[in-house]
Scaffold this active site. Sequence first.
Site, PDB file in Angstrom:
ATOM      1  CG  HIS A 246      -2.083   0.987   0.876  1.00  0.00           C
ATOM      2  ND1 HIS A 246      -2.437   2.516   1.188  1.00  0.00           N
ATOM      3  CD2 HIS A 246      -3.089   0.402   1.105  1.00  0.00           C
ATOM      4  CE1 HIS A 246      -3.890   2.620   1.251  1.00  0.00           C
ATOM      5  NE2 HIS A 246      -3.982   1.601   0.509  1.00  0.00           N
TER       6      HIS A 246
ATOM      7  CG  ASP B  79      -7.940  -4.237  -2.951  1.00  0.00           C
ATOM      8  OD1 ASP B  79      -7.448  -3.200  -3.112  1.00  0.00           O
ATOM      9  OD2 ASP B  79      -9.937  -3.949  -3.076  1.00  0.00           O
TER      10      ASP B  79
HETATM   11  C1  SDX Z   1      -5.888   0.019  -2.737  1.00  0.00           C
HETATM   12  O1  SDX Z   1      -4.596   4.876  -1.749  1.00  0.00           O
HETATM   13  C2  SDX Z   1      -5.607   3.631  -1.880  1.00  0.00           C
HETATM   14  O2  SDX Z   1      -5.228   4.205  -0.169  1.00  0.00           O
HETATM   15  C3  SDX Z   1      -5.964   3.720  -2.146  1.00  0.00           C
HETATM   16  C4  SDX Z   1      -6.693   2.409  -1.801  1.00  0.00           C
HETATM   17  C5  SDX Z   1      -8.044   2.508  -0.931  1.00  0.00           C
HETATM   18  O3  SDX Z   1      -9.024   2.242  -0.431  1.00  0.00           O
HETATM   19  O4  SDX Z   1      -8.266   3.336  -1.637  1.00  0.00           O
HETATM   20  O5  SDX Z   1      -6.114   1.445   0.093  1.00  0.00           O
HETATM   21  C6  SDX Z   1      -7.477   1.009  -1.800  1.00  0.00           C
HETATM   22  O6  SDX Z   1      -6.139   0.242  -4.033  1.00  0.00           O
HETATM   23  C7  SDX Z   1      -5.035  -0.616  -2.386  1.00  0.00           C
HETATM   24  C8  SDX Z   1      -4.362  -1.820  -3.205  1.00  0.00           C
HETATM   25  C9  SDX Z   1      -4.656  -2.242  -3.387  1.00  0.00           C
HETATM   26  N1  SDX Z   1      -3.405  -2.648  -5.113  1.00  0.00           N
HETATM   27  C10 SDX Z   1      -2.894  -3.861  -4.839  1.00  0.00           C
HETATM   28  O7  SDX Z   1      -2.768  -4.700  -4.058  1.00  0.00           O
HETATM   29  C11 SDX Z   1      -1.854  -4.164  -5.989  1.00  0.00           C
HETATM   30  C12 SDX Z   1      -0.878  -4.615  -5.364  1.00  0.00           C
HETATM   31  N2  SDX Z   1       0.525  -3.205  -4.659  1.00  0.00           N
HETATM   32  C13 SDX Z   1       1.171  -3.066  -5.412  1.00  0.00           C
HETATM   33  O8  SDX Z   1       0.995  -2.518  -6.866  1.00  0.00           O
HETATM   34  C14 SDX Z   1       1.646  -2.064  -4.414  1.00  0.00           C
HETATM   35  O9  SDX Z   1       2.199  -2.347  -3.721  1.00  0.00           O
HETATM   36  C15 SDX Z   1       0.541  -0.490  -4.159  1.00  0.00           C
HETATM   37  C16 SDX Z   1      -0.286   0.347  -5.338  1.00  0.00           C
HETATM   38  C17 SDX Z   1      -0.486  -0.656  -3.588  1.00  0.00           C
HETATM   39  C18 SDX Z   1       1.749   0.636  -3.814  1.00  0.00           C
HETATM   40  O10 SDX Z   1       2.584   1.182  -4.277  1.00  0.00           O
HETATM   41  P1  SDX Z   1       3.482   1.826  -4.017  1.00  0.00           P
HETATM   42  O11 SDX Z   1       3.771   2.362  -2.887  1.00  0.00           O
HETATM   43  O12 SDX Z   1       3.960   3.109  -5.378  1.00  0.00           O
HETATM   44  O13 SDX Z   1       5.187   0.838  -3.830  1.00  0.00           O
HETATM   45  P2  SDX Z   1       5.638   0.705  -5.469  1.00  0.00           P
HETATM   46  O14 SDX Z   1       4.990   0.108  -5.772  1.00  0.00           O
HETATM   47  O15 SDX Z   1       6.452   1.253  -4.961  1.00  0.00           O
HETATM   48  O16 SDX Z   1       6.449  -0.476  -4.303  1.00  0.00           O
HETATM   49  C19 SDX Z   1       7.680  -0.457  -3.284  1.00  0.00           C
HETATM   50  C20 SDX Z   1       8.315  -1.907  -3.379  1.00  0.00           C
HETATM   51  C21 SDX Z   1       8.711  -1.910  -4.803  1.00  0.00           C
HETATM   52  O17 SDX Z   1       9.952  -2.811  -5.125  1.00  0.00           O
HETATM   53  P3  SDX Z   1      11.350  -1.310  -5.215  1.00  0.00           P
HETATM   54  O18 SDX Z   1      11.463  -0.887  -6.859  1.00  0.00           O
HETATM   55  O19 SDX Z   1      11.800  -0.434  -4.099  1.00  0.00           O
HETATM   56  O20 SDX Z   1      12.432  -2.988  -5.017  1.00  0.00           O
HETATM   57  O21 SDX Z   1       7.611  -3.001  -2.732  1.00  0.00           O
HETATM   58  C22 SDX Z   1       7.549  -3.428  -4.253  1.00  0.00           C
HETATM   59  C23 SDX Z   1       8.278  -3.040  -5.351  1.00  0.00           C
HETATM   60  O22 SDX Z   1       8.262  -3.782  -5.912  1.00  0.00           O
HETATM   61  N3  SDX Z   1       5.978  -4.390  -4.169  1.00  0.00           N
HETATM   62  C24 SDX Z   1       6.016  -5.667  -3.762  1.00  0.00           C
HETATM   63  C25 SDX Z   1       4.090  -5.083  -4.250  1.00  0.00           C
HETATM   64  N4  SDX Z   1       3.531  -3.303  -3.864  1.00  0.00           N
HETATM   65  C26 SDX Z   1       4.801  -3.119  -3.454  1.00  0.00           C
HETATM   66  N5  SDX Z   1       6.324  -6.758  -4.263  1.00  0.00           N
HETATM   67  C27 SDX Z   1       5.379  -7.680  -4.832  1.00  0.00           C
HETATM   68  N6  SDX Z   1       4.675  -7.688  -4.665  1.00  0.00           N
HETATM   69  C28 SDX Z   1       4.039  -6.301  -4.668  1.00  0.00           C
HETATM   70  N7  SDX Z   1       1.881  -6.500  -4.377  1.00  0.00           N
END
Ligand code: SDX
Length: 436
Positions: free
Chosen positions: A312, A370
């Site tokens: 998140h 989710d």
């Molecule tokens: C919702 O914003 C909100 O409030 C949203 C929400 C709401 O109520 O409105 O809460 C609802 O959207 C919840 C999130 C649902 N999405 C998912 O479950 C999809 C999977 N999650 C990721 O896509 C990700 O975690 C995000 C998009 C949710 C957050 O992304 P960020 O904050 O931009 O973080 P990032 O992508 O930069 O990740 C940080 C690191 C990265 O590694 P590095 O580049 O630092 O090496 O963590 C890794 C990412 O690769 N990472 C994951 C991961 N999520 C982040 N690795 C594996 N699996 C994951 N799910």
Amino acid sequence: MRESKIKTVGKASLNYEGKDYELPVLAGTQGPNAVDIRKLYDQANIFTYDPGFTSTASTESNITFIDGDKGVLQYRGYPIADLAEHSSFLESCYLLLNGELPTKSQMEKFEYTISHHTMVHEQLATFFRGFRRDAHPMAVMCGVVGALSAFYHDSTDITDPRQREIASYRLIAKMPTIAAMAYKYHVGQPFVYPRNDLGYTENFLRMCFSVPAEDYKVNKVLAKALDTIFILHADHEQNASTSTVRLAGSSGANPFACIAAGIACLWGPAHGGANEAALKMLEEIGTVDRIPEYVKRAKDKNDSFRLMGFGHRVYKNYDPRAKAMQIQAHAVLDELGLHDDPLLKVAVELEKIALHDEYFIEKKLYPNIDFYSGITLKALGFPTSMFTVLFALARTVGWIAQWKEMLEDPHQKIGRPRQVYTGPTERKYEPISARK
Ligand code: SDX
């Protein structure tokens, strides 16, 4: 118009090109302070750079507070766990819209008002017929909700508080009816009209699952679980879809068009589409013994696979909604005698493995709202393609409350970010004959 409650509590200094700039530091009632950069470009001719807005407060708001490190979520100061346990979705709608919990008479009036806006213009039913039956219900929602401004233009003047209020009631009341119509159209069954003698969520379940061939009795346990799930999804500060609604609203676009923009943004798998993607991921994993293979893929930089329902932008601790969702998942599966659901077994085991894995601990990746919602919504009888529609149904009140707050903010102006340009500098046009 709403008066600002932000206080100036100090100054930050910036030294740039040998000149010192003093920037006010602002504070709210809780959460991090903010450096006020509104005059920075005029004073120092420089922008700030923050793609994804990870360090940017885009607005003042007194609706929802999140502390990502402590796993805190409050609607108007009330912890989400308390509202999930004691409130109803419609009462939480009143709270989000008006800032206070309703008295008994206020709640009765609100319930009467919302229930008497649940029907949609009959012409809207023909609007669905333009879609293929196998169209994704979210595509239908984007189209139909956007089209509401063609039916309810008497509540599109955003400068009139009464019209803003009626549009808010219409959207909260009609989203279940439209969502149920999208489902019925998708499965080829006749639309079911709303009933005023049923509660908000019971009405929605009946519009989705009743058929003309027999009577439908709402399962009160399942209705209560879904009502709680709607509370958990109702608002979430300045997330991507809420920011989309605010940005659309800042141009003066009508409320129906703004909510349609929010629905479009919520559809993305990184946002509200994650519940559909999380269930598909659990189904792809299939059995507990295949979890290590997928955890390895999620950690592999060269593999685009991510654990959907994990991570998140704000929560770097447990998403408090995920705990409450897990409780509802067990309540629904127990009521339906599905506690041996193989997908639940995979989800519980995947969560356990991920929470003890160095990568997820270091990156602070926890289950989000989710992760458990897909299992629960599938058990309630919804197809995967309806999961984000249900998220949009619940989030409509949050979008509307934030949209209203934005319009009543005296500092509000059209949102228009700038950029750091790295494209070609000026060059001369060459006729095609001269190009190599
Ligand atoms: C919702 O914003 C909100 O409030 C949203 C929400 C709401 O109520 O409105 O809460 C609802 O959207 C919840 C999130 C649902 N999405 C998912 O479950 C999809 C999977 N999650 C990721 O896509 C990700 O975690 C995000 C998009 C949710 C957050 O992304 P960020 O904050 O931009 O973080 P990032 O992508 O930069 O990740 C940080 C690191 C990265 O590694 P590095 O580049 O630092 O090496 O963590 C890794 C990412 O690769 N990472 C994951 C991961 N999520 C982040 N690795 C594996 N699996 C994951 N799910």
